[in-house]
Design an enzyme around this catalytic site. Structure first.
Site, mmCIF file in Angstrom:
data_model
loop_
_atom_site.group_PDB
_atom_site.id
_atom_site.type_symbol
_atom_site.label_atom_id
_atom_site.label_comp_id
_atom_site.label_asym_id
_atom_site.label_seq_id
_atom_site.Cartn_x
_atom_site.Cartn_y
_atom_site.Cartn_z
ATOM 1 C CG ASP A 69 49.837 27.063 56.806
ATOM 2 O OD1 ASP A 69 50.425 26.066 56.341
ATOM 3 O OD2 ASP A 69 48.764 27.005 57.427
ATOM 4 C CG ASP B 236 45.420 59.656 29.295
ATOM 5 O OD1 ASP B 236 45.589 58.611 28.642
ATOM 6 O OD2 ASP B 236 46.344 60.450 29.564
ATOM 7 C CG ASN C 188 49.008 58.862 18.276
ATOM 8 O OD1 ASN C 188 48.286 58.695 17.301
ATOM 9 N ND2 ASN C 188 48.527 58.993 19.504
ATOM 10 C CG ASP D 149 47.055 23.148 56.204
ATOM 11 O OD1 ASP D 149 47.540 22.018 56.019
ATOM 12 O OD2 ASP D 149 46.860 23.624 57.339
#
Length: 878
Positions: free
Chosen positions: A624, A717, A688, A355
């Site tokens: 808006d 991990d 893998n 705006d």
């Protein structure tokens, strides 16, 4: 309605509400009151109760966060989480004697879901606090129990259709109203249209059709819920309450399911790519081992462990941790992140729609120029304008305040004393003050709209020369003011008249034969930081488009000053008749959109998304809200209306465009770190599986036990958990980044087999050099591959995290270095520990580690070579 420190404003809503307002706009008062079954004396208690029961309370629909239990369940709504839970259930049902595998998987799920739930819940609670409402009241005429009418204050939520409402300066309009009478009424519709100046409203003077009116906000007889009374007084009847108001119908349309953002679509596409890969490869591994080893139970458990290894189970955790870290970094810059996904969408954003009012501009009217009638700077015009604004007794409007704040002329004004004034009204569109300097004459100073002022002027004054105002001269003045208008300036003409001193009161009839002395030009100026912020966004690959309800000339002027291309601009009426294809073609080349309705703003956002853009929208008004709702990342401010804040993903505590650039960079860092994990995991897993297929084809035993795979996968991990704290190379941050499942698949097939090459050389070494070539020595083989596989996977973190040469041109952040080194050390120690013995591993000979060093160095060199080839061919890495 009494002045509210935290008003919830309103904006244009659905078509049905627009039609209803238009139908009532020009009805005769008696006819309208009869249709609403009310009178100017108001409603009685029985009528009020009936209408409250029929229509409900006068409040808008608010989207509230789901209950915490539902939020917790939604945290499980992730394909990888579902896959892991299924795998844990299958493993638990297959072998209940060993719960290690299910416990490991369950821990991964719990950490990921818990962190995601905690961050989303905390963010939603913070957003709710931002939306605290203040209890409002309205002044209405109602019938008391004894039948007499009286004006009373009632809570806004208790207003009903047919109530007679009274407005005064400072009041917020409590419902959709049709005016019955009004005096000098100015209503601020800035929250609806973006226009800084208030608009005139008046009761209808005659019956006419409203069928041809385009914009309902232009109706002069209707006031909309949430707008504010700047000056004047009025009486009006309530024609719509609650969800039937403009504000209410719009708020209702904003509640419910949001559209999928680019982040959602990206995560889903990548997730299903990896899941499809797993669904293809796991049965192949199962069948090869089953037919080769003739132990189908062992083959099934091994395939199940491979499935767990192929599942990027840490993706939800890594994504959430990255987003949470980004949210934390943004909070330090006074930014509240309501929806975590918006952080990444910030980084992917390549178009920012914003705006104008209060974003590019100061949201404050200033006096830009004070000119004589030849267009030259004139202090005389300024002084007369100052005296006019200084001595008027009514509520000073924004332009009066701008004149008084432009320069301190109080010393000049103090030479005069006020004698009389002729107040402003809508028909004349001007106001006059009469002052005296004690020299025996009165000075009438009038200022107002150009057309109306020139119609009462007979002379012009430039310097000391006074000349008659001819038609030709009048046309020249109009042309000059028109050029100012085209520059985005609002113009008032100032005129004077000197008269002998007298005692009679002044009237409108005295505004005649005046001398025009100059004009005052006003502007809502751009912020000093706007141009700098826009340049910074452009440098980082973000195009800026302005979508506003304000008029086109003003918008073009501001956009030109902040460095935007205004070659192409359109108004809402221009895009209204276009179909989607025509709109897409228009939107791609237009930068400035003016006089846009709320639904037109949202339509432009959707058009940009169809064109493949990730769209951000910055706005603070009810008008808006649809665009904020539909954008990939909706950005609002703390001072915005409640509906705008509800629709937004991110709330700025300061309306500062520079924060957006910081958000873009933070989003790209977040996205980059997420992509590191995905590409590391995808390529490593593919390598893998390829290695497993090769090993399963020629080994008389499993290349690694199921539990060893789970432990290796868990350690890998853990090494990834520091990725959210890693830095990104500067060149990566220069342009928007988007999800590309095809690129991830391509990356996986290019980089994955590199690790398989060295897995196979390790197989050969363990089989031929170290003699691990029978079932009796399978533990040695499995231990050797366990360490080599873990270390190569861990090193890939450093190889993939940058397109540069790792450790030389780009060094990982300290947490990444520390954790990967720790995992490497832990992995090499496991075969020598009690844990290693428990999961079927044995100590390895010293010579193994010499060969391991050669293998890992060769692996890094070949990966770097493949990286160079890949970047040259495809032009990107992460």
């Amino acid at each position: 309605m009494k002045k509210n420190s935290n008003p919830m404003a309103g904006k244009a809503p659905a078509a049905s509400a627009r039609v209803a307002a238009a139908e009532e706009a020009f009805r005769a008062n008696d006819e309208l009151l009869a249709a609403l079954e009310t009178t100017t004396n108001g409603l009685d208690e029985e009528q009020i109760d009936d209408r409250l029961h029929r229509d409900g309370l006068n409040e808008v629909t608010h989207e509230k966060p789901p209950h915490w239990t539902l939020q917790l369940l939604l945290a499980f709504k992730n394909p990888f989480i579902v896959v892991l839970l299924v795998l844990a259930g299958v493993e638990l049902g297959t072998d209940r004697s060993d719960l290690t595998g299910p416990i490991i998987i369950g821990a991964m799920v719990a950490i990921s879901v818990g962190l995601n739930f905690f961050q989303e819940f905390r963010s939603s609670q913070a957003a709710e606090k931002l939306k605290a409402m203040v209890r409002n009241t309205a002044t209405v005429t109602r019938k008391a129990s004894d039948g007499h009418s009286e004006q009373i204050e009632v809570p806004v939520v208790e207003l009903v259709t047919g109530d007679i409402v009274h407005l005064a300066a400072g009041d917020m309009v409590p419902a959709d109203l049709r005016l019955l009478s009004a005096k000098d009424l100015f209503i601020s519709q800035a929250i609806l249209t973006g226009e800084s100046l208030p608009v005139e409203k008046a009761a209808p003077t005659r019956v006419e059709s409203a069928g041809n009116l385009g914009n309902p906000l232009d109706l002069p007889t209707v006031c909309y819920m949430g707008t504010n009374t700047i000056s004047g007084t009025a009486s009006a009847v309530v024609v719509a309450t609650g969800k039937r108001t403009y504000l209410g119908s719009l708020a209702h349309s904003m509640s419910g399911q949001r559209v999928q953002t680019s982040f959602d679509r990206g995560v889903n596409s990548v997730s299903w790519l990896l899941i499809r890969f797993m669904l293809v490869m796991v049965p192949v591994v199962f069948l090869i081992n089953g037919f080769d080893k003739h132990n189908w139970t062992e083959a099934f458990l091994f395939a199940l462990s491979v499935a767990v290894g192929l599942t990027p189970e840490m993706l939800p955790l890594i994504v959430t941790a990255n987003l949470s870290k980004g949210a934390l970094a943004m909070s330090k810059r006074k930014v509240v992140v309501k929806r975590l996904n918006a952080i990444q969408n910030f980084g992917a954003m390549d178009v920012l729609c914003t705006d104008k009012t209060g974003t590019l501009t100061l949201d404050k009217i200033v006096l830009e120029r004070h000119l004589d009638l030849d267009g030259e700077e004139s202090d005389e015009a300024l002084e007369f304008g100052y005296i006019n604004s200084r001595f008027q007794t009514g509520l000073k409007n924004l332009m009066d305040k701008a004149v008084l704040e432009h320069r301190d002329l109080e010393a000049a004004a103090m030479r005069y004393r006020v004698v009389d004034e002729i107040p402003f009204d809508f028909q004349r569109r001007r106001m006059s003050v009469v002052v005296s300097d004690g020299r025996g004459e009165h000075l009438l100073i009038c200022k107002g709209a150009v057309e109306e002022m020139l119609s009462i002027c007979a002379y012009t004054k430039v310097g000391d020369v006074i000349e008659p105002l001819t038609d030709e001269r009048r046309s020249e003045i109009k042309a000059m003011t028109r050029r100012l208008n085209e520059d985005g300036l609002r113009v008032l003409v100032v005129a004077i008249q000197r008269q002998p001193q007298h005692d009679r009161p002044y009237s409108v009839a005295d505004e005649n034969g005046l001398i025009a002395v100059g004009c005052l030009a006003f502007l809502d100026p751009p912020k000093d930081s706007a141009a700098t912020a826009i340049r910074a966004l452009h440098q980082h690959g973000v195009a800026v488009k302005v979508i506003t309800g304000d008029n086109e000339a003003v918008t073009r002027k501001i956009c030109r000053e902040v460095g935007l291309d205004v070659t192409h601009s359109v108004q809402g009426r221009d895009i209204e008749p276009l179909d989607d294809a025509a709109l897409d073609a228009l939107v791609s080349r237009v930068v400035v959109f003016a006089k846009m309705s709320p639904l037109q703003k949202a339509r432009v956002v959707r058009s940009l998304q169809r064109l493949g853009h990730t769209v951000g929208f910055l706005g603070d008004g009810i008008n808006d809200a649809p665009a904020l709702h539909d954008a990939d990342v909706g950005i609002s401010v703390d001072t915005a209306t409640d509906i705008a804040k509800e629709s937004a993903d991110i709330i700025l505590l300061e309306k500062n465009l520079m924060v957006l650039e910081e958000g873009v960079l933070e989003g790209r860092v977040t996205f980059g770190n997420i992509m590191k994990y995905i590409k590391m995991t995808a390529s490593s897993n593919f390598g893998n599986v390829f290695s497993v297929l090769v090993a399963s084809a020629f080994l008389p035993f499993l290349p690694m036990l199921p539990l060893q795979i789970l432990v290796q996968n868990l350690l890998y991990d853990i090494s990834q958990l520091s990725i959210p704290f890693d830095r990104m190379d500067e060149e990566y941050l220069r342009k928007p980044r988007k999800w590309d499942a095809g690129d991830i698949g391509r990356f996986m097939f290019w980089i994955g087999p590199v690790s398989s090459i060295f897995d196979i050389t390790t197989f050969w070494l363990m089989w031929h050099y170290f003699g691990a070539n029978s079932k009796a020595h399978q533990s040695l083989f499995q231990s050797g591959w366990f360490i080599e596989g873990l270390l190569s996977q861990t090193l890939i973190v450093h190889m993939i995290r940058t397109r540069r040469v790792p450790f030389v041109q780009s060094v990982a952040a300290a947490p990444v270095l520390g954790l990967t080194i720790a995992i490497i050390v832990a992995g090499m120690l496991i075969p020598f520990s009690a844990l290693g013995a428990k999961i079927g591993m044995v100590p390895l000979p010293p010579m193994y580690f010499a060969w391991l060093a050669v293998t890992l160095v060769s692996y890094c060199v070949l990966t770097q070579l493949m990286k160079v080839i890949y970047i040259r061919r495809y032009g990107k890495w992460l």
